[in-house]
Design a protein around this motif. Structure first.
Motif, PDB file in Angstrom:
ATOM      1  N   PHE A 199       0.837  -1.203   0.000  1.00 16.16           N
ATOM      2  CA  PHE A 199       0.000   0.000   0.000  1.00 16.16           C
ATOM      3  C   PHE A 199       0.870   1.251   0.000  1.00 16.16           C
ATOM      4  N   LEU A 200       1.911   1.257   0.819  1.00 17.69           N
ATOM      5  CA  LEU A 200       2.758   2.443   0.929  1.00 17.69           C
ATOM      6  C   LEU A 200       3.596   2.676  -0.319  1.00 17.69           C
ATOM      7  N   VAL A 201       3.866   1.624  -1.092  1.00 15.26           N
ATOM      8  CA  VAL A 201       4.534   1.823  -2.381  1.00 15.26           C
ATOM      9  C   VAL A 201       3.591   2.575  -3.319  1.00 15.26           C
ATOM     10  N   LEU A 202       2.320   2.220  -3.271  1.00 16.23           N
ATOM     11  CA  LEU A 202       1.339   2.875  -4.144  1.00 16.23           C
ATOM     12  C   LEU A 202       0.930   4.249  -3.623  1.00 16.23           C
ATOM     13  N   GLU A 203       0.962   4.423  -2.325  1.00 17.82           N
ATOM     14  CA  GLU A 203       0.449   5.653  -1.726  1.00 17.82           C
ATOM     15  C   GLU A 203       1.371   6.079  -0.564  1.00 17.82           C
ATOM     16  N   PRO A 204       2.571   6.549  -0.882  1.00 19.49           N
ATOM     17  CA  PRO A 204       3.549   6.832   0.174  1.00 19.49           C
ATOM     18  C   PRO A 204       3.325   8.134   0.932  1.00 19.49           C
ATOM     19  N   ALA A 205       2.547   9.046   0.379  1.00 13.36           N
ATOM     20  CA  ALA A 205       2.456  10.374   0.991  1.00 13.36           C
ATOM     21  C   ALA A 205       1.034  10.921   1.004  1.00 13.36           C
ATOM     22  N   PRO A 317      16.593  -0.931   0.429  1.00 17.29           N
ATOM     23  CA  PRO A 317      16.797   0.406   1.018  1.00 17.29           C
ATOM     24  C   PRO A 317      15.989   1.496   0.298  1.00 17.29           C
ATOM     25  N   VAL A 318      15.870   1.373  -1.021  1.00 15.94           N
ATOM     26  CA  VAL A 318      15.127   2.368  -1.785  1.00 15.94           C
ATOM     27  C   VAL A 318      13.633   2.261  -1.460  1.00 15.94           C
ATOM     28  N   LEU A 319      13.129   1.036  -1.412  1.00 14.09           N
ATOM     29  CA  LEU A 319      11.730   0.823  -1.038  1.00 14.09           C
ATOM     30  C   LEU A 319      11.415   1.492   0.299  1.00 14.09           C
ATOM     31  N   GLU A 345      15.005   3.799 -10.848  1.00 12.13           N
ATOM     32  CA  GLU A 345      15.090   2.378 -11.210  1.00 12.13           C
ATOM     33  C   GLU A 345      14.054   1.564 -10.439  1.00 12.13           C
ATOM     34  N   PHE A 346      13.924   1.859  -9.151  1.00  8.51           N
ATOM     35  CA  PHE A 346      12.955   1.130  -8.341  1.00  8.51           C
ATOM     36  C   PHE A 346      11.534   1.361  -8.846  1.00  8.51           C
ATOM     37  N   LEU A 347      11.187   2.611  -9.095  1.00 10.92           N
ATOM     38  CA  LEU A 347       9.824   2.917  -9.542  1.00 10.92           C
ATOM     39  C   LEU A 347       9.540   2.311 -10.913  1.00 10.92           C
ATOM     40  N   ALA A 348      10.521   2.344 -11.809  1.00 10.30           N
ATOM     41  CA  ALA A 348      10.333   1.752 -13.137  1.00 10.30           C
ATOM     42  C   ALA A 348      10.112   0.251 -13.019  1.00 10.30           C
ATOM     43  N   TRP A 349      10.916  -0.398 -12.176  1.00 11.84           N
ATOM     44  CA  TRP A 349      10.756  -1.847 -11.997  1.00 11.84           C
ATOM     45  C   TRP A 349       9.409  -2.172 -11.353  1.00 11.84           C
ATOM     46  N   SER A 350       9.050  -1.432 -10.288  1.00  9.50           N
ATOM     47  CA  SER A 350       7.816  -1.706  -9.564  1.00  9.50           C
ATOM     48  C   SER A 350       6.586  -1.476 -10.448  1.00  9.50           C
ATOM     49  N   GLU A 351       6.591  -0.396 -11.212  1.00  9.79           N
ATOM     50  CA  GLU A 351       5.443  -0.093 -12.072  1.00  9.79           C
ATOM     51  C   GLU A 351       5.314  -1.094 -13.221  1.00  9.79           C
ATOM     52  N   GLY A 352       6.434  -1.716 -13.614  1.00 14.21           N
ATOM     53  CA  GLY A 352       6.396  -2.688 -14.701  1.00 14.21           C
ATOM     54  C   GLY A 352       6.194  -4.115 -14.237  1.00 14.21           C
TER      55      GLY A 352
END
Length: 359
Positions: A199-205, A317-319, A345-352
């Motif tokens: 959830f926090l990856v999708l909605e961190p703030a 660590p990036v997550l 890089e993290f966001l590109a990988w996670s979104e894909g």
């Protein structure tokens, strides 16, 4: 409020509707001259002027009483006013029609929501199930069903409904948040941690994020208590290996508790908060998928490969920096500034990431 605002379109895309959908009068298209009136009503609704919005929709219905979009918006305005009697009356009127499937789907959503808010959860469940029979791929109907079951205290059925919502829409943040809550209520700690972290990856703030962070921090520290003078009590949370419906998390539970206990060691105690979290989550992610790769249960099969792969790519660590914002003693801005490429890089990988292959 657990339904989406219906985006206004003159022509809706065709959807497949189950034969279980109730047949009735043919829903009318919105007349060209009524488009601006309905949009005006929506604007008034968004401004909190619900009575004025309802008056606008009444103008449309006076000359085109079968316009289900105007009917839906009227029901929506009554829901916002918490006038449950009128909300139910208008949604039931709209559900007598056939055609305009997207509008009718939204009517099912608001009808069940109205019943739930009106203190009739059993009837709400029946309404959602009728909607699901007609629209089995609607993540929102499955989500709302899960929320109502949770309110009723039926955590098992709530979990099943929320999981089905995520099968339909793996990017639905609210389903991850609610499922995480249900897991923790059900004493399923690791599944709860995985769902809330996603959830926090999708909605961190968002306004909901700090509450999710606190739930996560409480969950990872569960059973670990410092007694001072270097003494730490650790109560290992060990679910039965062969009885968990969500997967085998024995090793993951043990590693998580041991790493959190290590927070109190003198050499770790003064470390920055994200460094401590990296130890805990790293130990968890290393154990989340068995060595043979054979997962079982929804939590391990759905969430496990995502976090395991993420960790192998050294993105933990990036997550944590992305998902856990503004922790006491953390300098998020400085770290993000120095690691922008890793963040991209993290966001590109996670979104894909392909969630559809993990169900």
């Amino acid at each position: 409020m657990r339904f989406r605002r219906l985006t206004f379109l003159l022509v809706f895309a065709l959807l497949t509707v189950s034969p279980a959908f109730p047949r009735g009068k043919k829903a009318a298209e919105t007349l060209p001259e009524d488009v601006a009136i309905i949009r005006s009503g929506m604007a008034l609704h968004d401004a909190g002027k619900y009575e004025d919005a309802i008056a606008e929709y009444a103008k449309v219905l006076a000359r085109n009483p079968d316009d289900v979009l105007a009917i839906y918006e009227t029901a929506f305005a009554h829901f916002a006013r918490k006038d449950w009697k009128q909300c139910l009356s208008w949604t039931e009127r709209g559900l007598r029609y056939e055609g305009r499937p997207q509008t009718l789907l939204n009517l099912f959503v608001i009808h069940g929501s109205c019943l739930d808010e009106h203190g009739q959860p059993g009837k709400a469940i029946k309404s959602y199930k009728k909607g699901i029979a007609a629209f089995p791929d609607s993540a929102l109907l499955h989500f709302n069903t899960g929320v109502t079951y949770q309110r009723m205290g039926n955590l098992k059925e709530s979990r099943k409904s929320l999981q089905q919502a995520l099968r339909m829409d793996p990017l639905h943040a609210s389903s991850h948040l609610r499922l995480g809550q249900v897991y923790l209520q059900s004493n399923q700690r690791v599944p709860g941690i995985l769902a809330l972290t996603r959830f926090l990856v999708l909605e961190p703030a968002s306004p909901r994020s700090p509450t999710a962070v606190q739930m996560l921090l409480n969950a990872i520290q569960y059973g670990v208590e410092s007694k001072g003078d270097g003494n730490v009590n650790v109560m290992l949370f060990m679910p039965e290996k062969n009885t968990s419906e969500e997967g085998d998390f024995q090793s993951a539970e043990m590693m998580l508790s041991l790493h959190v206990a290590g927070f109190h060691a003198s050499e770790i105690q003064e470390k920055p908060p994200h460094d401590k979290l990296e130890l805990a989550f790293g130990g968890l992610f290393e154990q989340i998928v068995p060595e043979d790769g054979q997962t079982k249960g929804f939590a391990q099969t759905f969430y496990g490969p995502y976090f395991s792969e993420l960790h192998k790519k050294e993105m933990t660590p990036v997550l944590l920096r992305f998902a856990f914002r503004n922790l006491t003693g953390a300098n998020d801005g400085e770290w993000i500034q120095e690691n922008r490429e890793k963040m991209r890089e993290f966001l590109a990988w996670s979104e894909g990431y392909s969630w559809k292959q993990r169900q």
